[in-house]
Design an enzyme around this catalytic site. Structure first.
Site, short mmCIF file in Angstrom:
data_model
loop_
_atom_site.label_atom_id
_atom_site.label_comp_id
_atom_site.label_asym_id
_atom_site.label_seq_id
_atom_site.Cartn_x
_atom_site.Cartn_y
_atom_site.Cartn_z
N ASP A 143 0.86 -1.18 0.00
CA ASP A 143 0.00 0.00 0.00
C ASP A 143 0.90 1.23 0.00
O ASP A 143 2.11 1.14 0.24
CB ASP A 143 -0.89 -0.02 1.26
N SER A 144 0.29 2.38 -0.21
CA SER A 144 1.04 3.63 -0.11
C SER A 144 1.48 3.90 1.33
O SER A 144 2.39 4.69 1.55
CB SER A 144 0.15 4.78 -0.59
N GLU A 185 -6.53 9.38 9.79
CA GLU A 185 -5.17 9.25 10.33
C GLU A 185 -4.95 10.14 11.54
O GLU A 185 -4.16 9.81 12.41
CB GLU A 185 -4.14 9.56 9.23
N HIS A 219 -8.50 3.11 3.89
CA HIS A 219 -8.75 3.67 5.23
C HIS A 219 -10.23 3.61 5.64
O HIS A 219 -10.53 3.65 6.82
CB HIS A 219 -8.35 5.15 5.26
N GLY A 233 -2.86 9.18 -3.47
CA GLY A 233 -4.14 9.70 -3.97
C GLY A 233 -4.02 10.99 -4.75
O GLY A 233 -4.89 11.32 -5.57
N CYS A 275 -11.27 2.89 -0.72
CA CYS A 275 -10.01 3.35 -0.13
C CYS A 275 -9.73 2.50 1.10
O CYS A 275 -10.66 2.19 1.86
CB CYS A 275 -10.12 4.82 0.25
N CYS A 288 -4.12 -1.27 -2.13
CA CYS A 288 -4.26 0.18 -2.25
C CYS A 288 -5.16 0.43 -3.45
O CYS A 288 -4.86 -0.06 -4.56
CB CYS A 288 -2.89 0.82 -2.47
N ASN A 289 -6.23 1.15 -3.24
CA ASN A 289 -7.15 1.41 -4.35
C ASN A 289 -6.51 2.27 -5.42
O ASN A 289 -6.71 2.06 -6.60
CB ASN A 289 -8.41 2.09 -3.83
N1 DGL Z 1 -4.09 3.69 0.27
C1 DGL Z 1 -4.73 4.72 -0.53
C2 DGL Z 1 -5.93 4.12 -1.26
O1 DGL Z 1 -6.46 3.09 -0.89
C3 DGL Z 1 -5.16 5.90 0.30
C4 DGL Z 1 -4.02 6.72 0.83
C5 DGL Z 1 -3.24 7.45 -0.24
O2 DGL Z 1 -3.75 8.39 -0.89
O3 DGL Z 1 -2.08 7.10 -0.43
O4 DGL Z 1 -6.37 4.68 -2.23
#
Ligand code: DGL
Length: 270
Positions: A13-14, A157, A191, A46, A189, A76-77
């Site tokens: 993931d990011s 967060e 989160h 994002g 997403c 990660c989406n």
């Molecule tokens: N993990 C990212 C997602 O699922 C969200 C956080 C980001 O923007 O890096 O899109």
């Protein structure tokens, strides 16, 4: 047992939000060993361009392949929406790839339960049009409305989850006309599962709020079974790498994984 079955599963993931997916995977597949990589040095994805996300994702994929991962899970989406093909071509003949969008698209288009679906996510996910394109390709009779909700990631967060601030932000986004009359809302997403209860409450539990983490974990199990890659022996030595370490990332990781874990810094960009 297939000798490849004991290889680990790579999850990336990011940042640490993808730990919601890793958490679902360890619950559904308790024998599997996970190698998690959170690209905390480069988040948020994002707001980044497609080219940049593709470059980061390719590098992380090579790292996970070097760790002998049998499957790469794009938890990660934004990376799933912008870099899926890149990751598949990096992994060809070496590992399977599971993203967080395709399993959800299959889930919402199976049967004819939904006529109108909403999707929320980062700007990178929503502007890519990936969810809308993939849902309509499978069922052109479904109307899909998507909405970028960029304030939700920093809000979660920073720990604004059950209070007036989070309720006001959630209400403001979810009251937009795009999301009126929907029967299902995809949480696009990593989160957003953290605020699933508040979203359910906003809709008075009348809209199906779709949390991809469980769907992805179940899809992964099916893929492992199909390819005879299910690990039969418990192997719980998970590893959690990040590209930048701070006490803050360490502290919030528990929110997403529901357990204390030790993040380890590793630099892939030297
Ligand atoms: N993990 C990212 C997602 O699922 C969200 C956080 C980001 O923007 O890096 O899109």
């Amino acid at each position: 047992m297939n000798e490849n079955a004991t290889r680990p599963i790579g999850v990336f993931d990011s940042g640490v939000g993808g730990l919601t997916v890793a958490n679902a995977i360890r619950q559904v597949l308790p024998n599997e060993r996970l190698i998690y990589f959170g690209d905390t040095a480069h988040l948020p994805y994002g707001d980044k361009s497609k080219e940049t996300i593709m470059g980061y994702s390719a590098r992380i994929t090579r790292f996970l392949l070097d760790q002998q991962c049998k499957v790469i899970v794009i938890a990660c989406n934004t990376a799933s929406a912008n870099a899926y093909e890149t990751i598949v071509s990096e992994s060809v003949d070496r590992a399977l790839v599971v993203d967080v969008i395709n399993p959800v698209v299959e889930f919402v288009t199976a049967g004819s339960k939904y006529k109108r679906i909403g999707v929320i996510g980062t700007k990178g996910t929503i502007n890519s049009g990936t969810y809308v394109g993939k849902i309509i390709a499978r069922n052109p009779h479904i109307s899909v409305e998507s909405l970028a909700t960029p304030m939700l990631v920093p809000m979660i967060e920073e720990g604004f989850i059950f209070d007036d601030i989070s309720n006001a932000i959630i209400r403001t986004y979810l009251s937009k006309p795009e999301l009126s009359q929907i029967q299902a809302l995809i949480l696009g997403c990593t989160h957003y599962p953290i605020i699933k209860n508040q979203i359910n409450k906003f809709f008075n539990f009348e809209v199906d709020v779709i949390d991809s983490s469980r769907i992805v974990a179940n899809h992964l199990r099916n893929i492992l079974v199909t390819h005879n890659l299910l690990n039969q022996n418990p192997d719980p030595g998970h590893k959690f790498y990040v590209s930048d370490f701070t006490d803050y990332f360490q502290a919030i990781s528990k929110l997403f994984f529901e357990e204390n874990i030790a993040l380890e810094k590793i630099n892939l960009w030297n």
